[in-house]
Design an enzyme around this catalytic site. Sequence first.
Site, short mmCIF file in Angstrom:
data_model
loop_
_atom_site.label_atom_id
_atom_site.label_comp_id
_atom_site.label_asym_id
_atom_site.label_seq_id
_atom_site.Cartn_x
_atom_site.Cartn_y
_atom_site.Cartn_z
N ARG A 249 0.75 -1.22 -0.11
CA ARG A 249 0.07 -0.01 0.14
C ARG A 249 0.91 1.25 0.26
O ARG A 249 0.59 2.17 -0.47
CB ARG A 249 -1.11 -0.05 1.13
CG ARG A 249 -1.96 1.27 1.43
CD ARG A 249 -2.85 0.82 2.40
NE ARG A 249 -4.06 2.01 2.47
CZ ARG A 249 -4.04 2.88 3.23
NH1 ARG A 249 -3.26 3.09 4.22
NH2 ARG A 249 -4.99 3.68 3.16
N ILE B 170 -6.98 7.80 -0.57
CA ILE B 170 -6.92 6.41 -0.82
C ILE B 170 -7.72 5.92 0.28
O ILE B 170 -7.45 6.33 1.63
CB ILE B 170 -5.16 6.04 -0.78
CG1 ILE B 170 -5.37 4.35 -0.83
CG2 ILE B 170 -4.53 6.38 0.59
CD1 ILE B 170 -3.84 3.85 -0.74
N SER B 171 -8.45 4.94 0.16
CA SER B 171 -9.56 4.53 1.27
C SER B 171 -8.91 4.06 2.54
O SER B 171 -7.86 3.39 2.21
CB SER B 171 -10.43 3.78 0.61
OG SER B 171 -11.44 4.41 -0.27
N GLN B 172 -9.51 3.94 3.58
CA GLN B 172 -9.02 3.39 4.58
C GLN B 172 -9.11 1.90 4.18
O GLN B 172 -9.88 1.32 3.58
CB GLN B 172 -10.04 3.57 5.85
CG GLN B 172 -9.88 3.11 6.97
CD GLN B 172 -10.88 3.28 8.21
OE1 GLN B 172 -11.79 4.02 7.89
NE2 GLN B 172 -10.82 2.84 9.34
#
EC number: 2.1.1.77
Length: 213
Positions: A37, A63-65
Amino acid sequence: MKDTFKHKGLRQQLVNVLKAKGITDANVLNAIGKIPRHLFMDSGFLDHAYQDKAFPIAADQTISQPYTVAFQSELLQVKKGDKILEIGTGSGYQTAVLCELGAKVFSIERQQELFKKTSKFLPKLGYRAKKLIFGDGYKGLVDEAPFESIIVTAGAPFVPKPLLSQLKMGGRLVIPVGDDVQTMTMFTRKGQKEFSQEEFGEFRFVPLLEDKN
């Protein structure tokens, strides 16, 4: 583009956090444990890459959790070879998770800057979506329909009808619906015009924008 033992260790810790929060799908957890990530984020955020938080990326997006990515992925119940439409490619992290799960991914992004960046970046990491498209996600992708699943990774004030119509029978649409705060909602296609609907609590996403190209 380095992925070190330290990064791998931090990913394992993140996987443990997601398990503790109730994610049980082993394939999803494996994907999160495998995907670097930190490479999807600007270098300034490297220390934060494996915290369970959303972070800013280009074009005022995030950027999503990881928990949100895992939660949506788990709802889709991805099987190898599933044809999946993703609305909102963003950084490409969710795209990579779907590829890692063995899906054939078609992904639409409406921010030119992100589209260009992610189109080049994903293949470098070995993640090859079937198609990355620059366009309006509200319309879906009629040419490639129907899909086993459709995932929307931005907050939608309403459910776009074209997306429902592009699901296979038994197919699932997972979409966060609402304005400031969204309710994670899953529609399952039961018939030509019949859909069941389930809700899974509140989340916060950047808004899904329409016709801004």
